[in-house]
Design an enzyme around this catalytic site. Structure first.
Site, PDB file in Angstrom:
ATOM      1  CD  GLU A  46      36.773  49.745  42.759  1.00 46.13           C
ATOM      2  OE1 GLU A  46      36.904  50.125  43.924  1.00 46.13           O
ATOM      3  OE2 GLU A  46      36.001  48.826  42.444  1.00 46.13           O
ATOM      4  CG  ASP A  52      38.552  42.788  43.228  1.00 43.35           C
ATOM      5  OD1 ASP A  52      37.348  42.776  43.481  1.00 43.35           O
ATOM      6  OD2 ASP A  52      39.217  43.831  43.162  1.00 43.35           O
TER       7      ASP A  52
END
Ligand code: FRU
Length: 505
Positions: A210, A31
């Site tokens: 998430e 990420d």
């Protein structure tokens, strides 16, 4: 799974290496984290393993840019320690010194990073704070960490921003298994009070939530008509299985997010490809733009991707807005103008108003090749019967197709025909068309092993990874009807911005 790596995988000039998208020199990346603009620099932090090409020792890797397209890799900004891995999170600039980390009398504000501290022993995930007084190069952990700890093993990815109307800091955190976003507020960025909960909502699959995000966007460019957009990355149960990005449109009063649509099962996907996950926006931008980028991968197979010596790539930076459609406002993503500045000014090919059959001939006469390309194709929809679009990575009888299917009324990336070197490569991904205009428009950005399609002005987005043979760099046009009306086709080479020293370990 048994992956046979083609011999070119570690060659000096690795054909899979993106040249104008960010990849670290080596090792694992997932990420994006803490995207922020400060003092003339854009910061891209990211989930990074400084020790190898698999997920582990998770730290915040770091790169900076002054133009959003040329990134310079810097040393790790937040290293993992024995008891704290630095999971995903966000950065804010504390202009008013609310937390008091900037020394008294200092003109320069502190940068504050909020991230999830993951303890590999207890598996507890709690929210941590660290501050930087050196323009984001290094961060000092706050002595009172964690700032939020509920004793959970599935509680992560703090997104912090200043809500101007209430003059309070807001933090979103996911309770991953409950499919919930928890909202907190604070005045000093250290003491946080829980104020509301959102979810479960949207896709009912047994997935986890998430990386939450929340921002306000104008509809059709009208700054007096804005809506809030709540983003949740969901894992396992997304569109094509695995990871995906859901969003909700609504209002936010500083405490509660209220979706406009009372149907809580309504699922909107920000992306219809398979490889776009955990996107977050830049904080503290010098202009009104809302910009984001995402990790180009999917947890289903991220660990098996054959790229080497790096594993993980970020998307191009995209400018966000909302566009009216017959179904209501929808997210629109357009490549930032800085990316357009990378196009070689002289197009490789430029065609106007001709039938598809003639366009194919013109394209083959021009013998256009390349793996760093931007293509724009507009086709009249009237009378369009068969799929039409562009082929990239063409060679050895294979290609990757990016097009429009009128029968299904969807855009697609078809990576079935490319060498199947990882799970999921042999698939076609469809994104339904939202607008009803007289021509479809494809804008395709190709870079080594990465394809981003932003169709119909960015109202439909698809991002896919493709590992084609090293010498497959042809470009073609496919169609099922020679009379289909190509309104325009422009092909440009894209200049490289990322120069990696060596591809060999
Ligand atoms: C999303 C994610 C986050 C977590 C991070 C760990 O891809 O699973 O929820 O913080 O990656 O690297």
């Amino acid at each position: 799974m048994n992956l046979t790596l083609p011999s070119h995988a570690t060659n000096a000039a690795n054909p899979w290496r993106p040249r104008y998208h960010y990849t670290p020199q080596r090792h694992w990346m997932n990420d994006p984290n803490g995207l922020v603009h400060f003092d003339g620099e854009y910061h891209l932090y990211y989930q990074y393993n400084p020790q190898g090409s698999d997920w582990g020792h998770i730290s915040w890797g770091h790169a900076i840019s002054t133009d959003l397209v040329s990134w310079q890799e810097l040393p790790v900004a937040i290293p993992a320690t024995e008891r704290v891995m630095a999971f995903s999170g966000s950065v804010v600039v504390d202009h008013a010194n609310c937390a008091g980390f900037a020394p008294e009398g200092s003109a320069a504000p502190a940068l504050l990073a909020f991230f999830t501290g993951f303890d590999p022993e207890t598996k507890i995930q709690s929210q941590h704070l660290a501050y930087s007084l050196d323009r984001g190069r290094s961060y000092t952990p706050y002595a009172g960490n964690p700032v939020i700890d509920i004793g959970s093993t599935e509680f992560r990815d703090p997104k912090v921003f200043l809500h101007a109307p209430t003059r309070r800091w807001v933090m979103l955190v996911v309770a991953a298994l409950e499919q919930q976003v928890w909202f907190y507020t604070s005045v000093n960025l250290i003491d946080w009070t829980r104020v509301s909960t959102f979810g479960p909502a949207g896709s009912a699959d047994k997935n986890i939530w998430e990386v939450p995000e929340l921002f306000e966007l104008p509809i059709d460019g009208d700054a007096t008509n804005k809506r809030w957009v709540l983003i949740v990355s969901v894992n396992h149960g997304s569109l094509w299985g695995g990871s995906g990005v859901q969003y909700f449109i609504g209002s936010f009063d500083g405490n509660h997010f209220t979706p406009d649509n009372s149907d809580t099962t309504l699922t909107l996907w920000a992306e219809h490809g398979r490889d776009f996950y955990a996107p977050i926006t830049f904080a503290n931008l010098p202009d009104e733009r809302v910009l984001w980028l995402g990790w180009v991968s999917n947890w289903e197979y991220a660990r098996e991707l054959p790229s080497n010596p790096w594993r993980g790539q970020q998307s191009g930076v995209r400018e966000l807005s909302l566009v009216s459609t017959p179904q209501g406002p929808r997210l629109r993503q357009r490549m930032v103008c800085e990316m357009h500045a990378l196009l070689e000014p002289e197009p490789l090919l430029s065609l106007r108003a001709l039938p598809a059959g003639e366009a194919v001939q013109a394209l083959s006469q021009a013998t256009v090749t390349g793996r760093q390309l931007m293509a724009r194709l507009a086709v009249a929809t009237q009378g369009l019967q068969a799929p039409i679009g562009l082929e990239f990575f063409k060679g050895g009888g294979e290609s990757v197709r990016v097009g429009f299917d009128p029968a299904a009324n969807c855009f697609f990336i078809d990576r079935r025909c490319s060498a199947p070197v990882f799970k999921g490569q042999s698939e076609r991904h469809d994104g339904p068309r939202l607008l009803d205009t007289p021509e479809i428009e494809l804008e395709v950005w190709v870079d080594g092993s990465l394809v981003e399609l932003l169709a119909d002005g960015g109202s439909v987005a698809l991002t896919d990874l493709v590992y084609a043979a090293a010498d497959a760099s042809g470009v073609g046009l496919f169609h099922g009807d020679e009379a289909a009306q190509v309104r325009s086709l422009d092909l440009h080479a894209v200049r490289a911005t990322m120069h990696h020293v060596s591809e060999v370990l």
